[in-house]
Design an enzyme around this catalytic site. Structure first.
Site, PDB file in Angstrom:
ATOM      1  N   ASP A   1       0.849  -1.204   0.000  1.00 58.40           N
ATOM      2  CA  ASP A   1       0.000   0.000   0.000  1.00 58.40           C
ATOM      3  C   ASP A   1       0.881   1.249   0.000  1.00 58.40           C
ATOM      4  OD1 ASP A   1      -0.864   0.484   3.542  1.00 58.40           O
ATOM      5  OD2 ASP A   1       0.922  -0.396   2.638  1.00 58.40           O
TER       6      ASP A   1
ATOM      7  N   ASN B   1      -2.490   2.730   3.540  1.00 60.54           N
ATOM      8  CA  ASN B   1      -1.859   4.051   3.749  1.00 60.54           C
ATOM      9  C   ASN B   1      -2.662   5.164   3.077  1.00 60.54           C
ATOM     10  OD1 ASN B   1       0.340   3.367   5.336  1.00 60.54           O
ATOM     11  ND2 ASN B   1       1.518   2.697   3.560  1.00 60.54           N
TER      12      ASN B   1
ATOM     13  N   HIS C   1       9.715  -0.350   8.324  1.00 60.87           N
ATOM     14  CA  HIS C   1       8.816  -1.475   8.619  1.00 60.87           C
ATOM     15  C   HIS C   1       8.762  -2.478   7.464  1.00 60.87           C
ATOM     16  CE1 HIS C   1       7.180   0.804  12.048  1.00 60.87           C
ATOM     17  NE2 HIS C   1       6.932   1.825  11.232  1.00 60.87           N
ATOM     18  N   ASP C   2       8.245  -2.046   6.330  1.00 61.40           N
ATOM     19  CA  ASP C   2       7.948  -2.960   5.222  1.00 61.40           C
ATOM     20  C   ASP C   2       9.177  -3.612   4.602  1.00 61.40           C
ATOM     21  OD1 ASP C   2       5.240  -0.824   4.095  1.00 61.40           O
ATOM     22  OD2 ASP C   2       5.296  -2.394   5.603  1.00 61.40           O
TER      23      ASP C   2
ATOM     24  N   THR D   1       2.736  -5.976   2.666  1.00 59.33           N
ATOM     25  CA  THR D   1       3.248  -4.864   3.478  1.00 59.33           C
ATOM     26  C   THR D   1       2.165  -3.824   3.775  1.00 59.33           C
ATOM     27  OG1 THR D   1       3.978  -3.647   1.521  1.00 59.33           O
ATOM     28  CG2 THR D   1       5.584  -5.140   2.544  1.00 59.33           C
TER      29      THR D   1
ATOM     30  N   ASP E   1       6.754   1.098   2.004  1.00 59.05           N
ATOM     31  CA  ASP E   1       6.425   0.145   0.937  1.00 59.05           C
ATOM     32  C   ASP E   1       7.290   0.413  -0.291  1.00 59.05           C
ATOM     33  OD1 ASP E   1       3.813   1.008   2.458  1.00 59.05           O
ATOM     34  OD2 ASP E   1       3.373  -0.997   1.696  1.00 59.05           O
TER      35      ASP E   1
ATOM     36  N   PHE F   1      -1.029  -0.749  12.681  1.00 60.19           N
ATOM     37  CA  PHE F   1      -1.947  -0.217  11.663  1.00 60.19           C
ATOM     38  C   PHE F   1      -2.440  -1.290  10.688  1.00 60.19           C
ATOM     39  CE2 PHE F   1      -3.838   2.891   8.942  1.00 60.19           C
ATOM     40  CZ  PHE F   1      -3.557   2.505   7.639  1.00 60.19           C
ATOM     41  N   ASN F   2      -1.545  -2.044  10.059  1.00 60.02           N
ATOM     42  CA  ASN F   2      -1.954  -2.986   9.000  1.00 60.02           C
ATOM     43  C   ASN F   2      -2.984  -3.991   9.503  1.00 60.02           C
ATOM     44  OD1 ASN F   2      -0.309  -1.815   7.083  1.00 60.02           O
ATOM     45  ND2 ASN F   2       1.384  -3.261   7.396  1.00 60.02           N
TER      46      ASN F   2
HETATM   47  O1  RIB Z   1       2.529   0.081  10.936  1.00 55.67           O
HETATM   48  C1  RIB Z   1       3.403   0.196   9.839  1.00 55.67           C
HETATM   49  C2  RIB Z   1       2.722  -0.233   8.583  1.00 55.67           C
HETATM   50  O2  RIB Z   1       1.624   0.629   8.318  1.00 55.67           O
HETATM   51  C3  RIB Z   1       3.632  -0.127   7.338  1.00 55.67           C
HETATM   52  O3  RIB Z   1       3.242  -1.122   6.424  1.00 55.67           O
HETATM   53  C4  RIB Z   1       3.314   1.229   6.791  1.00 55.67           C
HETATM   54  O4  RIB Z   1       3.513   1.298   5.368  1.00 55.67           O
HETATM   55  C5  RIB Z   1       1.846   1.323   7.100  1.00 55.67           C
HETATM   56  O5  RIB Z   1       1.150   0.660   6.077  1.00 55.67           O
HETATM   57 CA    CA Z   2       2.709  -0.533   4.124  1.00 46.94          CA
END
Ligand code: RIB
Ligand code: CA
Length: 316
Positions: free
Chosen positions: A11, A40, A245-246, A125, A16, A166-167
């Protein structure tokens, strides 16, 4: 060199973007396709961002398909406060030069896995909506998935609520389908991704590489850095790096030795209480259930950073 066949569901999204570039640059990955999720930003924006990133990298031969418009059961929540109005604010990306494909993520995944004589790794991701829909609609193709590597969740803590990342928070039901699917799963939650940091000196090193991809990624990282949250416990003078993160979820496919992985049982909280979207990681095996997920808690940061720098140098 044997290449691992891979599909990236993402996303974009600043981190990403780095994950996608790593997959494109890796000599041991054959990126079969990119599918885009809503997370996102809204689905049409993450789709356009993926196409623009492929144009930037000179890789528009990689097929891109848009995924679901919203989570399986819930309304979409986006992270425009972090990634901006476009989802990739902070840099000028080229417009795609090829027309969008008229195929949805789920159908493209089915076509590629059904047509592959080897197993395929799926990396996610963003929210797991597309992967879950694929698993639900094509159970007969589960055995063509080598493993699923996803960025999401956390054994300890959260970033959108105290207990949810979040994801997973965006689509808990999708995450539940994935972790209960029986497919081998590698989870890169905040426990490891908050340690995967790039610092301003790293961004400067990327900028000095001098190719258009590195220059654009440096601009994106500068923007992403402005939304990096400093831990509440940080001492005076603490410098928190940019959380990659990703890229962890892709780096694991490229070089699994970078990460410390622990098989554990993971459940997803799909209720609507304050714990919505938490990943309940049974790290002490209290419940004695099957260890359905391999969870990462650590990484070799110098090795991770070298992989990122090599990625940036790859593009001309
Ligand atoms: O919490 C981090 C995640 O949320 C990552 O994938 C970032 O791109 C957002 O999507
Ligand atoms: Ca992401």
């Amino acid at each position: 060199m044997k290449k691992t066949k891979m599909i990236l569901d993402c996303d974009p999204g600043h981190d990403d973007a780095m994950a996608l570039l790593m997959a494109l640059a890796a000599e041991n990955i054959e990126l079969l396709a990119v599918t885009t999720s809503a997370g996102n930003q809204r689905p049409e924006k993450t789709f356009q961002n993926a196409r623009r990133l492929l144009a930037l990298a000179g890789c528009e031969d990689v097929p891109v398909a848009m995924g679901a418009e919203k989570p399986i059961r819930r309304e979409l929540i986006i992270a425009d406060d972090v990634h901006g109005e476009s989802g990739l604010d902070g840099a000028n990306l080229p417009e795609p030069t090829v027309s969008p494909l008229d195929i949805r993520a789920n159908d493209l995944m089915a076509k590629l896995l059904g047509g592959s004589d080897e197993k395929v790794v799926i990396v996610a991701t963003g929210p797991l909506t597309n992967v879950a829909i694929f698993l639900l609609s094509h159970p007969e193709l589960k055995n063509k998935i080598e493993f699923i590597s996803f960025m999401g969740g956390a054994c300890f803590g959260g970033n959108i609520t105290p207990h949810a990342e979040f994801n997973i928070y965006v689509d808990p039901e999708a995450a539940d389908v994935v972790v209960q699917s029986g497919v081998p799963i590698a989870m890169f939650g905040l426990d490891v991704t908050l340690k995967a940091q790039l610092f301003p000196r790293d961004v400067q090193e990327i900028r000095e590489i001098g190719n258009p991809v590195a220059a654009t990624m440096a601009d994106l990282l500068d923007f992403f850095n402005r939304t990096t949250t400093v831990p509440f416990w940080a001492e005076e003078g603490h410098v928190e790096g940019i959380h990659m993160h990703d890229p962890c979820a892709v780096a694991y496919v490229i070089d699994p030795s970078i990460f410390k992985m622990y098989p554990m049982h993971v459940d997803i909280e799909t209720g609507d209480l304050m714990s919505r979207g938490s990943t309940v990681v049974d790290y002490d095996n209290v419940f004695g259930k099957d260890k359905n997920v391999s969870v990462s808690f650590g990484l070799d940061l110098p090795k991770f950073r070298r992989l990122i720098m090599n990625t940036m140098r790859h593009f001309r």
